[in-house]
Design an enzyme around this catalytic site. Structure first.
Site, PDB file in Angstrom:
ATOM      1  N   ASP A   1      39.661  38.731  42.534  1.00  0.00           N
ATOM      2  CA  ASP A   1      40.215  38.405  41.227  1.00  0.00           C
ATOM      3  C   ASP A   1      41.645  37.911  41.332  1.00  0.00           C
ATOM      4  O   ASP A   1      42.335  38.146  42.333  1.00  0.00           O
ATOM      5  CB  ASP A   1      40.147  39.617  40.305  1.00  0.00           C
TER       6      ASP A   1
ATOM      7  N   GLU B   1      40.917  44.085  41.388  1.00  0.00           N
ATOM      8  CA  GLU B   1      42.039  44.813  41.980  1.00  0.00           C
ATOM      9  C   GLU B   1      43.270  44.721  41.104  1.00  0.00           C
ATOM     10  O   GLU B   1      44.042  45.680  40.982  1.00  0.00           O
ATOM     11  CB  GLU B   1      42.338  44.251  43.378  1.00  0.00           C
TER      12      GLU B   1
END
EC number: 3.4.11.4
Length: 429
Positions: free
Chosen positions: A100, A193
């Site tokens: 991400d 994350e």
């Protein structure tokens, strides 16, 4: 003499096909950053955005085509793969990166730019934006190097697609060179994350490593095994709304209550006024209406005792404010996010020793410093998997001025390979 020999041996492996490796690394990275994988902190889905699922499937197919073993994409969007050992009695190690990008700035429609042979000039971007050495002196560390930026309308995504590209390139190199002895090497790419959920769905047994490294740091040489203790505090101001024309003695403005509370916070105890090992309170968001308003604070400190004191101080501040209010109320909830991995890493010094030696073999001086943030490795370390963080080569994360140096990415590839080799030298018969 042993260190010099290792350095020469390391260079030999790269001399044969360094140009092919460099081009593969660049091509991967340029492909990856074009995938919109921005995390969504307001989503309850797993992962928080469908772009991460699409990217994970793309990586899954790539790993299968490259010849990795046990390639598996879990329902929680953790992508696993393995490089089988070609020598006996060596601990299994692992490398991780996250798919991400930050919620702070758009990751959609990234248009990467490659600047060859950078000479210290201002890099003009779209919409009047620019990367200037005056504003970002770190640029001058990369004279005569190749830089990669976005176009000024999005972040780049080197955090952490640089890490993904480096791990795949390094482990594929080992696949192509079976003459290099290594134990079992595992990889895992995680979602979300950036919003603190990176390891929620990670299965340590499936991952299978005895210890691991996140490849999620900044400049060349960074090695981090200290991070913040982190918590999030949500303070809700509850008021009472009515028509402003008849508000006397009736209206209780929650926004005013929230603003007055924040005005009592220590001004010099914030991210913009702290550095090194200093902690802070960070007002992340302030929103609401007359009836109800909400303040969200990040609480950060390297020292666990001071971290607990910060949480207690914020609780006490809410209690004191409530005692002074004539109407309305403040409520607070605090949730811990992660803790300093230092206490988990110090008992296993070989994990960082190998990383330091791997950098030295690549001609890099290790730069051991605390990370003023968190990584997946912090949570994994507290779950029983020691997992310090090594550099990926990027700068100015989470914003439109993000950039990465290609030569730094190459060094990260070399360090990953060296970690595998050194682990083998240390433990193989």
């Amino acid at each position: 003499m042993q260190q010099v020999s290792g350095l020469l041996e390391s260079r030999h492996f790269f001399a044969t096909d360094i140009q092919l490796m460099r081009q593969a690394l660049l091509n991967r990275f340029l492909r990856y950053v074009k995938q919109d994988t921005q995390a969504d902190p307001n989503s309850q889905s797993i992962p928080s955005s469908q772009g991460q699922v699409a990217f994970a499937r793309q990586l899954q197919q790539e790993l299968l085509e490259l010849g990795f073993d046990d390639v598996f994409l879990s329902e929680s969007c953790c992508l696993y793969a393995k490089l089988a050992a070609n020598t006996a009695k060596v601990p299994a190690i692992g490398f991780l990166a996250h798919m991400d990008t930050a919620a702070d700035y758009s990751g959609a429609g990234v248009k990467p730019r490659v600047i060859d042979d950078y000479q210290g000039q201002i890099i003009e971007l779209e919409q009047g934006e620019a990367l200037s050495p005056e504003q970002f002196p770190s640029l001058l560390n990369y004279l005569n190097k190749t830089l990669i930026t976005a176009d000024g309308t999005t972040l780049l995504g080197a955090d952490d697609k640089a890490g993904i590209a480096e791990i795949i390139t390094a482990l594929h190199y080992l696949l192509q060179h079976p003459e290099i002895p290594h134990g079992e090497i595992n990889l895992c790419f995680t979602p979300d994350e950036e919003i603190g959920r990176g390891t929620d769905g990670l299965e340590l047994e499936r991952f299978g490593a005895d210890w691991a490294y996140t490849v999620d740091g900044g400049a060349v040489g960074e090695l981090q095994y200290e991070n913040f203790n982190a918590a999030t505090a949500v303070i809700t101001a509850k008021g009472n709304n009515c028509h402003p024309g008849s508000a006397y003695g009736v209206m209780v403005n929650a926004l005013t209550m929230a603003a007055r509370f924040h005005a009592r916070m220590p001004l010099n105890d914030a991210p913009e006024t702290s550095e090194g090992y200093q902690g802070f309170f960070h007002l992340l968001s302030m929103e609401g209406q007359t009836e109800e308003a909400r303040l969200v604070y990040l609480i950060r400190d390297f020292d666990r005792a001071q971290f607990e004191q910060r949480k207690a101080w914020l609780q006490e501040s809410v209690t004191k404010c409530n005692a002074e209010l004539q109407a309305g109320s403040l409520e607070i909830s605090i949730s811990d996010s992660y803790y300093n991995m230092k206490d988990c890493i110090l008992p296993v010094p070989h994990v960082t020793d190998i990383a330091c030696q791997a950098m030295e073999m690549a001609g890099i001086t290790p730069d051991i410093k605390p990370i003023r943030g968190g990584t997946d490795g912090a949570q994994l370390s507290w779950k029983g998997l020691p997992c310090p963080n090594i550099f990926a080569g990027g700068h100015n994360f989470h914003g439109k001025h993000e950039y990465v140096c290609l030569e730094s990415m190459e060094k990260a590839v070399e360090v990953i390979i060296n970690i595998a080799r050194l682990t083998t030298q240390r433990y193989a018969e």
